[in-house]
Design a protein around this motif. Sequence first.
Motif, PDB file in Angstrom:
ATOM      1  N   UNK A   2       0.913  -1.247  -0.006  1.00 19.84           N
ATOM      2  CA  UNK A   2      -0.037  -0.042   0.058  1.00 19.84           C
ATOM      3  C   UNK A   2       0.776   1.242  -0.035  1.00 19.84           C
ATOM      4  N   UNK A   3       1.804   1.417   0.823  1.00 20.20           N
ATOM      5  CA  UNK A   3       2.679   2.360   0.802  1.00 20.20           C
ATOM      6  C   UNK A   3       3.471   2.663  -0.444  1.00 20.20           C
ATOM      7  N   UNK A   4       4.043   1.787  -0.984  1.00 25.64           N
ATOM      8  CA  UNK A   4       4.449   1.837  -2.224  1.00 25.64           C
ATOM      9  C   UNK A   4       3.544   2.263  -3.485  1.00 25.64           C
ATOM     10  N   UNK A   5       2.507   1.515  -3.488  1.00 26.03           N
ATOM     11  CA  UNK A   5       1.591   2.237  -4.349  1.00 26.03           C
ATOM     12  C   UNK A   5       1.019   3.462  -4.328  1.00 26.03           C
ATOM     13  N   UNK A   6       0.667   3.709  -3.001  1.00 30.22           N
ATOM     14  CA  UNK A   6       0.246   5.150  -2.731  1.00 30.22           C
ATOM     15  C   UNK A   6       1.398   6.293  -2.945  1.00 30.22           C
ATOM     16  N   UNK A   7       2.536   5.866  -2.763  1.00 27.60           N
ATOM     17  CA  UNK A   7       3.616   6.948  -3.092  1.00 27.60           C
ATOM     18  C   UNK A   7       3.647   7.040  -4.685  1.00 27.60           C
ATOM     19  N   UNK A   8       3.548   5.874  -5.380  1.00 27.04           N
ATOM     20  CA  UNK A   8       3.837   6.173  -6.621  1.00 27.04           C
ATOM     21  C   UNK A   8       2.733   6.938  -7.410  1.00 27.04           C
ATOM     22  N   UNK A   9       1.462   6.572  -6.926  1.00 27.66           N
ATOM     23  CA  UNK A   9       0.253   7.246  -7.528  1.00 27.66           C
ATOM     24  C   UNK A   9       0.303   8.743  -6.951  1.00 27.66           C
ATOM     25  N   UNK A  10       0.655   9.197  -5.854  1.00 27.28           N
ATOM     26  CA  UNK A  10       1.056  10.388  -5.358  1.00 27.28           C
ATOM     27  C   UNK A  10       1.865  11.215  -6.101  1.00 27.28           C
ATOM     28  N   UNK A  11       2.800  10.465  -6.633  1.00 26.90           N
ATOM     29  CA  UNK A  11       4.005  10.849  -7.308  1.00 26.90           C
ATOM     30  C   UNK A  11       3.726  11.675  -8.742  1.00 26.90           C
ATOM     31  N   UNK A  12       2.733  10.661  -9.431  1.00 22.13           N
ATOM     32  CA  UNK A  12       2.173  10.749 -10.795  1.00 22.13           C
ATOM     33  C   UNK A  12       1.188  11.863 -10.750  1.00 22.13           C
ATOM     34  N   UNK A  13       0.237  11.797  -9.515  1.00 23.54           N
ATOM     35  CA  UNK A  13      -0.790  12.944  -9.474  1.00 23.54           C
ATOM     36  C   UNK A  13      -0.032  14.331  -9.202  1.00 23.54           C
ATOM     37  N   UNK A  14       1.087  14.534  -8.546  1.00 24.78           N
ATOM     38  CA  UNK A  14       1.785  15.659  -8.087  1.00 24.78           C
ATOM     39  C   UNK A  14       2.568  16.222  -9.458  1.00 24.78           C
ATOM     40  N   UNK A  15       2.933  15.090 -10.231  1.00 19.71           N
ATOM     41  CA  UNK A  15       3.701  15.787 -11.474  1.00 19.71           C
ATOM     42  C   UNK A  15       2.344  16.330 -12.539  1.00 19.71           C
TER      43      UNK A  15
END
Length: 107
Positions: A70-83
């Motif tokens: 969950x941590x890994x997946x959420x961090x990847x999703x947040x990074x994409x959304x932030x970009x």
Amino acid sequence: MFGDMSGMMQKIKDAQKKVEETKVRLNSVLVDENGADGKIKVTLTANREIKSISIDDALLSDKEELEDFLIITLNKAIAKASQINEHEMAVAAKAGMPNIPGMDMFK
């Protein structure tokens, strides 16, 4: 010195309006991220608001593994959304800013 001040002030107001409109639009831009070989799916908006989390039953037996995925997946999703968010907000801000010599901060 700066030319037409009222014209510049209007452009700044227009830029602020465009930024606000972009913020609202980004609420409907969805970012999906899959993790754990597709066993976890996270969807959030480009404004980084989590909309859904889907977890395969196979991951429910190991709490630590699930938390890690969950941590890994959420961090990847947040990074994409932030970009996406940062790019769209920069475009919106640049589009409405007046051309002030020496103040080209959006190159």
